[in-house]
Scaffold this active site. Sequence first.
Site, PDB file in Angstrom:
ATOM      1  N   GLU A 192      -4.315  -6.671  -8.149  1.00  0.00           N
ATOM      2  CA  GLU A 192      -3.070  -6.090  -7.626  1.00  0.00           C
ATOM      3  C   GLU A 192      -2.433  -7.005  -6.599  1.00  0.00           C
ATOM      4  O   GLU A 192      -3.086  -7.429  -5.642  1.00  0.00           O
ATOM      5  CB  GLU A 192      -3.364  -4.736  -6.967  1.00  0.00           C
ATOM      6  CG  GLU A 192      -2.155  -4.134  -6.267  1.00  0.00           C
ATOM      7  CD  GLU A 192      -2.396  -2.713  -5.761  1.00  0.00           C
ATOM      8  OE1 GLU A 192      -3.553  -2.376  -5.441  1.00  0.00           O
ATOM      9  OE2 GLU A 192      -1.410  -1.964  -5.671  1.00  0.00           O
ATOM     10  N   HIS A 216      -9.863   6.443  -7.544  1.00  0.00           N
ATOM     11  CA  HIS A 216      -9.673   6.690  -6.107  1.00  0.00           C
ATOM     12  C   HIS A 216     -11.027   6.836  -5.405  1.00  0.00           C
ATOM     13  O   HIS A 216     -11.228   7.756  -4.604  1.00  0.00           O
ATOM     14  CB  HIS A 216      -8.822   7.946  -5.873  1.00  0.00           C
ATOM     15  CG  HIS A 216      -7.394   7.759  -6.292  1.00  0.00           C
ATOM     16  ND1 HIS A 216      -6.519   8.805  -6.475  1.00  0.00           N
ATOM     17  CD2 HIS A 216      -6.685   6.645  -6.565  1.00  0.00           C
ATOM     18  CE1 HIS A 216      -5.335   8.337  -6.844  1.00  0.00           C
ATOM     19  NE2 HIS A 216      -5.411   7.027  -6.911  1.00  0.00           N
ATOM     20  N   GLU A 219      -0.235  -4.216 -10.769  1.00  0.00           N
ATOM     21  CA  GLU A 219      -1.664  -3.923 -10.656  1.00  0.00           C
ATOM     22  C   GLU A 219      -2.310  -3.414 -11.938  1.00  0.00           C
ATOM     23  O   GLU A 219      -2.767  -2.277 -11.993  1.00  0.00           O
ATOM     24  CB  GLU A 219      -1.894  -2.927  -9.517  1.00  0.00           C
ATOM     25  CG  GLU A 219      -1.011  -1.679  -9.529  1.00  0.00           C
ATOM     26  CD  GLU A 219      -1.376  -0.725  -8.402  1.00  0.00           C
ATOM     27  OE1 GLU A 219      -2.552  -0.386  -8.268  1.00  0.00           O
ATOM     28  OE2 GLU A 219      -0.471  -0.321  -7.645  1.00  0.00           O
ATOM     29  N   ARG A 231      -9.475  -4.435 -11.445  1.00  0.00           N
ATOM     30  CA  ARG A 231      -8.039  -4.322 -11.189  1.00  0.00           C
ATOM     31  C   ARG A 231      -7.642  -5.550 -10.380  1.00  0.00           C
ATOM     32  O   ARG A 231      -8.407  -6.023  -9.526  1.00  0.00           O
ATOM     33  CB  ARG A 231      -7.700  -3.039 -10.426  1.00  0.00           C
ATOM     34  CG  ARG A 231      -6.207  -2.879 -10.131  1.00  0.00           C
ATOM     35  CD  ARG A 231      -5.795  -1.446  -9.722  1.00  0.00           C
ATOM     36  NE  ARG A 231      -6.404  -0.962  -8.504  1.00  0.00           N
ATOM     37  CZ  ARG A 231      -7.412  -0.093  -8.457  1.00  0.00           C
ATOM     38  NH1 ARG A 231      -7.939   0.388  -9.575  1.00  0.00           N
ATOM     39  NH2 ARG A 231      -7.929   0.301  -7.305  1.00  0.00           N
ATOM     40  N   ASP A 238      -0.707  -3.945  -0.154  1.00  0.00           N
ATOM     41  CA  ASP A 238      -1.569  -3.251  -1.116  1.00  0.00           C
ATOM     42  C   ASP A 238      -2.134  -4.293  -2.078  1.00  0.00           C
ATOM     43  O   ASP A 238      -1.406  -4.782  -2.945  1.00  0.00           O
ATOM     44  CB  ASP A 238      -0.715  -2.202  -1.844  1.00  0.00           C
ATOM     45  CG  ASP A 238      -1.512  -1.318  -2.781  1.00  0.00           C
ATOM     46  OD1 ASP A 238      -2.750  -1.452  -2.828  1.00  0.00           O
ATOM     47  OD2 ASP A 238      -0.884  -0.490  -3.475  1.00  0.00           O
ATOM     48  N   HIS A 296       3.087   3.909  -1.349  1.00  0.00           N
ATOM     49  CA  HIS A 296       3.850   4.355  -2.522  1.00  0.00           C
ATOM     50  C   HIS A 296       5.227   4.695  -1.971  1.00  0.00           C
ATOM     51  O   HIS A 296       5.462   5.802  -1.501  1.00  0.00           O
ATOM     52  CB  HIS A 296       3.194   5.565  -3.182  1.00  0.00           C
ATOM     53  CG  HIS A 296       1.890   5.233  -3.840  1.00  0.00           C
ATOM     54  ND1 HIS A 296       1.159   6.128  -4.565  1.00  0.00           N
ATOM     55  CD2 HIS A 296       1.178   4.076  -3.897  1.00  0.00           C
ATOM     56  CE1 HIS A 296       0.062   5.549  -5.038  1.00  0.00           C
ATOM     57  NE2 HIS A 296       0.054   4.306  -4.630  1.00  0.00           N
ATOM     58  N   ASP A 317      -9.637  19.327  20.077  1.00  0.00           N
ATOM     59  CA  ASP A 317      -9.180  18.391  21.111  1.00  0.00           C
ATOM     60  C   ASP A 317      -9.022  16.952  20.638  1.00  0.00           C
ATOM     61  O   ASP A 317      -8.841  16.049  21.437  1.00  0.00           O
ATOM     62  CB  ASP A 317     -10.150  18.369  22.309  1.00  0.00           C
ATOM     63  CG  ASP A 317      -9.845  19.486  23.282  1.00  0.00           C
ATOM     64  OD1 ASP A 317      -8.802  20.154  23.092  1.00  0.00           O
ATOM     65  OD2 ASP A 317     -10.618  19.682  24.220  1.00  0.00           O
TER      66      ASP A 317
HETATM   67  N1  GLY Z   1      -3.937   1.515  -3.109  1.00  0.00           N
HETATM   68  C1  GLY Z   1      -3.097   2.442  -3.715  1.00  0.00           C
HETATM   69  C2  GLY Z   1      -2.561   1.945  -4.968  1.00  0.00           C
HETATM   70  O1  GLY Z   1      -2.968   0.903  -5.440  1.00  0.00           O
HETATM   71  O2  GLY Z   1      -1.659   2.499  -5.522  1.00  0.00           O
HETATM   72 MN    MN Z   2      -0.967  -0.007  -5.491  1.00  0.00          MN
HETATM   73 MN    MN Z   3      -3.922  -0.625  -4.288  1.00  0.00          MN
END
Ligand code: GLY
Ligand code: MN
Ligand code: MN
Length: 444
Positions: free
Chosen positions: A414, A244, A391, A412, A272, A362, A41
């Site tokens: 980005e 991830h 990134e 990272r 992103d 993406h 539900d």
């Molecule tokens: N957050 C997904 C990527 O950086 O591709």
């Molecule tokens: Mn990305």
């Molecule tokens: Mn990302």
Amino acid sequence: MNTALNTVYHQRRQHLLAQMHAQGGGVALLPTAPEVMRNRDSDYPYRHDSHFYYLTGFSEPEAWLVLVAGEKDQAILFCREKNLEREIWDGFRHGPAHAQEKFGFDAAYAIEQLGSEMPRLLANQPAVFYALNSSRDLDHKLQRWLDAVRAQSRSGVTAPHAAFDLLHLIDEMRLFKDAHEIDIMRRAAQISAQAHVRAMQTAAPGKMEYEIEAELLHEFRRHGSQFPAYGSIVAGGANACVLHYRGNDAKLKDGDLLLIDAGCELDSYASDITRTFPVNGKFSAAQRTLYDIVLAAQAAAIAATQPSNRFIDPHNAAVNVLAQGLLDTGLLKGSLDEVLESGSYKQFYMHRTSHWIGMDVHDVGAYRELNARSEETASRILQPGMAMTIEPGLYIRPADGVPEHFWNIGIRIEDDALLTPTGCEILTSGVPNKADEIEALMRH
Ligand code: GLY
Ligand code: MN
Ligand code: MN
């Protein structure tokens, strides 16, 4: 005049119809996304199909767009009927008549009429355009409708004799962002940047990763974002080396870095952003060394993000800087050429530097030139209106030969870039990325 006829959605349908004509005309079929049950539900939050929304601006489930590129072009919507009882439980439905008027369709029918109308619409058409081999349900329905058309052959009715991939045509349209899209993407990027600022201001040793995630979500939602554009990654210390990472449930430690990859979706457009910063507000020497290499790699990639360069060029520019940095720090041995040739840098940098971004994080669009004759000329040539992430990162897992002071550092950085006639506009510059600026922000 009906203003709906001047909307971006109407213009996009016209553009698509023109391309269908260029292939001889026919009928295009495009269902929106199905509703999906999460558990008894309780549905997953509903999100329309991006292609469907791109061409309609219509976000209700159980809807189809049918375009006829014929003697007279038609855009037809099939959608849910109005239903007082369902509207009491689930909320407003436009219903076909209202939707036709509001969204500027030439006709609209109840979704229940799809099966009876489609054989009529497909009759005597040369071709059908749909998402080839993407859905058994769609294939099956289409087969039934085509069977119904063929059954009339003795009365002189012909069935489509060709099928074209509809998604390819729309993918290419969506790769180039129009002014309406750019405006939304700028706002989405700004909200996400603000959320990252808030995360930097909130993070502290002893807090949980999910507490920082909550700050991001709070900032997204309070500015009108409907969803996160993807699952937020809030990764302290060694968790940053899981590309991830989804747990978001560990305690933040003094002396660790925190990597946050999170972006909001606003009015169907993604942002992103990744930032990496010290939990306690001050980079250690080893963290700072690697951070500055990643930042320099990003700067090199941004400089290479310009029209007439290729999609792969920013990646290659980033890899050059990262590889040299890995040599300078003793993480890799050999010459730059050897490291690039052997790909040994992939131990520490194993992903691509960019992806298209738009309605989907993406996003759609070919990464290769469609008629490339060699691998050297295969990567897509960048053009104004395209949008992509930049990134680069470094992820140092404990291993033999890896100096211990670098262990478990994952970084990272980005940002989202829009290609302009002369270079690129960084949409996500509202959150600092220089180490000194981050430290200054965290002191306040
Ligand atoms: N957050 C997904 C990527 O950086 O591709
Ligand atoms: Mn990305
Ligand atoms: Mn990302």
